[in-house]
Design a protein around this motif. Structure first.
Motif, PDB file in Angstrom:
ATOM      1  N   VAL A  52      76.601   5.468  20.455  1.00  0.00           N
ATOM      2  CA  VAL A  52      75.745   5.755  21.604  1.00  0.00           C
ATOM      3  C   VAL A  52      75.394   7.235  21.566  1.00  0.00           C
ATOM      4  CG1 VAL A  52      75.569   5.728  24.111  1.00  0.00           C
ATOM      5  CG2 VAL A  52      76.859   3.932  22.922  1.00  0.00           C
ATOM      6  N   ILE A  53      74.101   7.527  21.609  1.00  0.00           N
ATOM      7  CA  ILE A  53      73.621   8.901  21.476  1.00  0.00           C
ATOM      8  C   ILE A  53      72.981   9.353  22.784  1.00  0.00           C
ATOM      9  CG2 ILE A  53      72.123  10.478  20.196  1.00  0.00           C
ATOM     10  CD1 ILE A  53      74.342   9.340  18.500  1.00  0.00           C
ATOM     11  N   ALA A  54      73.304  10.575  23.188  1.00  0.00           N
ATOM     12  CA  ALA A  54      72.623  11.226  24.315  1.00  0.00           C
ATOM     13  C   ALA A  54      72.085  12.559  23.810  1.00  0.00           C
ATOM     14  CB  ALA A  54      73.575  11.437  25.483  1.00  0.00           C
ATOM     15  N   ASN A  55      70.830  12.840  24.101  1.00  0.00           N
ATOM     16  CA  ASN A  55      70.175  14.039  23.575  1.00  0.00           C
ATOM     17  C   ASN A  55      70.016  15.108  24.648  1.00  0.00           C
ATOM     18  OD1 ASN A  55      69.379  13.273  20.731  1.00  0.00           O
ATOM     19  ND2 ASN A  55      68.461  11.572  21.863  1.00  0.00           N
ATOM     20  N   VAL A  56      70.304  16.334  24.254  1.00  0.00           N
ATOM     21  CA  VAL A  56      70.085  17.506  25.108  1.00  0.00           C
ATOM     22  C   VAL A  56      69.278  18.513  24.292  1.00  0.00           C
ATOM     23  CG1 VAL A  56      71.150  19.408  26.371  1.00  0.00           C
ATOM     24  CG2 VAL A  56      72.220  17.145  26.396  1.00  0.00           C
ATOM     25  N   THR A  57      68.258  19.078  24.906  1.00  0.00           N
ATOM     26  CA  THR A  57      67.386  20.034  24.218  1.00  0.00           C
ATOM     27  C   THR A  57      67.639  21.447  24.729  1.00  0.00           C
ATOM     28  OG1 THR A  57      65.658  18.362  23.955  1.00  0.00           O
ATOM     29  CG2 THR A  57      64.989  20.657  23.725  1.00  0.00           C
ATOM     30  N   ILE A  58      67.646  22.397  23.807  1.00  0.00           N
ATOM     31  CA  ILE A  58      67.609  23.814  24.178  1.00  0.00           C
ATOM     32  C   ILE A  58      66.136  24.211  24.102  1.00  0.00           C
ATOM     33  CG2 ILE A  58      68.401  26.143  23.626  1.00  0.00           C
ATOM     34  CD1 ILE A  58      70.798  24.883  22.199  1.00  0.00           C
ATOM     35  N   PRO A  59      65.460  24.314  25.250  1.00  0.00           N
ATOM     36  CA  PRO A  59      64.000  24.469  25.228  1.00  0.00           C
ATOM     37  C   PRO A  59      63.550  25.857  24.787  1.00  0.00           C
ATOM     38  CG  PRO A  59      64.816  24.516  27.474  1.00  0.00           C
ATOM     39  CD  PRO A  59      65.992  24.212  26.608  1.00  0.00           C
ATOM     40  N   SER A  60      62.290  25.945  24.443  1.00  0.00           N
ATOM     41  CA  SER A  60      61.693  27.223  24.050  1.00  0.00           C
ATOM     42  C   SER A  60      61.787  28.215  25.205  1.00  0.00           C
ATOM     43  CB  SER A  60      60.231  27.013  23.654  1.00  0.00           C
ATOM     44  OG  SER A  60      59.615  28.247  23.338  1.00  0.00           O
ATOM     45  N   GLY A  61      62.178  29.448  24.891  1.00  0.00           N
ATOM     46  CA  GLY A  61      62.296  30.488  25.907  1.00  0.00           C
ATOM     47  C   GLY A  61      63.637  30.540  26.587  1.00  0.00           C
ATOM     48  N   ALA A  62      64.599  29.700  26.168  1.00  0.00           N
ATOM     49  CA  ALA A  62      65.905  29.651  26.833  1.00  0.00           C
ATOM     50  C   ALA A  62      66.677  30.955  26.688  1.00  0.00           C
ATOM     51  CB  ALA A  62      66.731  28.495  26.274  1.00  0.00           C
ATOM     52  N   SER A  63      66.351  31.749  25.682  1.00  0.00           N
ATOM     53  CA  SER A  63      67.072  33.004  25.470  1.00  0.00           C
ATOM     54  C   SER A  63      66.667  34.083  26.464  1.00  0.00           C
ATOM     55  CB  SER A  63      66.836  33.509  24.043  1.00  0.00           C
ATOM     56  OG  SER A  63      65.448  33.707  23.814  1.00  0.00           O
ATOM     57  N   THR A  64      65.609  33.831  27.235  1.00  0.00           N
ATOM     58  CA  THR A  64      65.141  34.804  28.232  1.00  0.00           C
ATOM     59  C   THR A  64      65.564  34.345  29.617  1.00  0.00           C
ATOM     60  OG1 THR A  64      63.209  35.334  26.868  1.00  0.00           O
ATOM     61  CG2 THR A  64      63.141  35.987  29.186  1.00  0.00           C
ATOM     62  N   GLN A  65      66.297  35.203  30.310  1.00  0.00           N
ATOM     63  CA  GLN A  65      66.780  34.851  31.647  1.00  0.00           C
ATOM     64  C   GLN A  65      65.682  35.146  32.671  1.00  0.00           C
ATOM     65  OE1 GLN A  65      70.263  36.996  32.899  1.00  0.00           O
ATOM     66  NE2 GLN A  65      70.804  35.492  34.468  1.00  0.00           N
ATOM     67  N   LYS A  66      65.148  34.094  33.260  1.00  0.00           N
ATOM     68  CA  LYS A  66      64.102  34.272  34.261  1.00  0.00           C
ATOM     69  C   LYS A  66      64.076  33.060  35.173  1.00  0.00           C
ATOM     70  CE  LYS A  66      60.499  32.483  31.147  1.00  0.00           C
ATOM     71  NZ  LYS A  66      59.216  32.794  30.481  1.00  0.00           N
TER      72      LYS A  66
END
Length: 368
Positions: A271-285
């Motif tokens: 059973v697979i569950a996917n989580v994405t680290i989206p574009s721009g995550a390195s910028t805190q805003k």
């Protein structure tokens, strides 16, 4: 006539010891083999001291009782030896076996003879027991550390030396089990977790965090799996793909009160569950998503896959940035852009995680 007060216990102990030695050296006792040899040798040694003392004190007996007792001894040794040979095709080398018997036999006769010839200096019984104790401890140490050596086969085969090969890196999930500190003390936890349930094909790894050696041995006799001795700080891996899907009890043969259980279930589609680290995550805003989804609920046995869609590298590290022991459950290391990291959750609970490079990036996996 012989001194039967000495000869009877001598014959009994000798018979028991001889049977034990044969059992040990024929390979039947596969648990604590060297200890069995030592104990058998010590028992036979004490028996021979009594036996020799009885003969030296009264001469070789030709009575019916002596003949009957001798017949019983040979009957025990012969029947046990025949049984051992019928079950095993490999036995200890004969020279070593005969040598071990001589090491036991010669000192016992010498000690008994000396005790009978020096009554004015030492009481015979004192010499017998003190000398038996000294030689017995020496025999226990020698046999316990040396044990049986070279082997020969009753059905000789051509033996070739295998070339060393590199062990393959396991691709199946590795399920950790701890042997905790002070597990050797009865009443303390033996294995953590005590019962582990895994799908067939996974690898279970026991790590000895105690200060003394242990084993992981299938009950009752280690015929299914046996780690042998696991020294402090070492580990043992069991590939469950070779086992049937059912329950297995196991124990530590060094400390038999330490017990645990393995439950192997039929392998199912992961059973697979996917989580994405989206574009721009390195910028805190404000309004920026750092993990998508930031919190997920999954079932036991689910594999969560994190995919880095950002241009910067990130980590997925269990715990919180304020914890003292982060990354103890899972830690991805650096996940470069477009790369993935996965971890399977095999126990219920709530698992916080964050990015060590960008600590404001946090998430949670709830397993139930």
């Amino acid at each position: 006539m012989s001194d039967w007060d000495l000869m009877m216990p001598g014959m009994g102990l000798t018979a028991i010891g001889l049977a034990g030695v044969i059992l040990s050296y024929m390979g039947i006792a596969n648990t604590f083999l060297t200890g069995m040899q030592a104990l058998s040798g010590l028992t036979m040694f004490v028996g021979l001291v009594f036996l020799a003392a009885g003969i030296l004190n009264g001469g070789v007996s030709t009575s019916g009782r002596a003949k009957a007792t001798t017949l019983v001894i040979f009957g025990i040794a012969g029947s046990v030896g025949a049984y051992a040979l019928s079950l095993n095709s490999v036995v200890t080398s004969l020279p070593r076996f005969v040598g071990a018997l001589l090491v036991i036999l010669v000192p016992s006769i010498v000690i008994a003879f000396a005790s009978m010839k020096m009554p004015h200096y030492f009481k015979p019984i004192t010499i017998i027991f003190l000398a038996a104790m000294a030689v017995g401890i020496g025999s226990y140490t020698a046999l316990g550390f040396i044990g049986p050596g070279a082997e020969f086969s009753l059905h000789p085969q051509n033996v070739t030396t295998a070339k060393p090969v590199a062990l393959p890196i396991p691709t199946a999930p590795i399920i950790p089990v701890e042997i905790p500190l002070n597990a050797s003390v009865q009443g303390n936890p033996s294995f953590n977790p005590a019962t582990v349930s895994v799908p067939k094909g996974d690898i279970i790894e026991w790590t000895n965090n105690d200060k003394v050696p242990h084993t992981v041995t299938s009950a009752p006799d280690g015929s299914i799996f046996d780690s042998n001795i696991i020294s402090a700080g070492k580990s043992y891996r069991l590939d469950t793909s070779k086992l049937d899907a059912k329950e297995y009890d196991y124990l530590c043969t060094v400390h038999p009160f330490m017990t645990g259980k393995i439950v192997i279930t039929e392998a199912t589609k992961p059973v697979i569950a996917n989580v994405t680290i989206p574009s721009g995550a390195s910028t805190q805003k404000e309004g920026q998503k750092y993990f998508d989804s930031q919190e997920i609920d999954v079932k036991i046995g689910t594999t969560v896959v994190w995919t880095n869609d950002d241009s910067a590298s990130h980590t997925v590290t269990s715990g919180k940035s304020t914890d003292n022991q982060t990354g103890t459950i899972f830690d991805s290391g650096m996940i470069k852009s477009s790369k993935t990291f996965e971890h399977r959750f095999d126990s219920a609970g709530s698992f916080d995680y964050y990015c060590q490079v960008h600590p404001w990036m946090t998430g949670k996996v709830t397993v139930g």
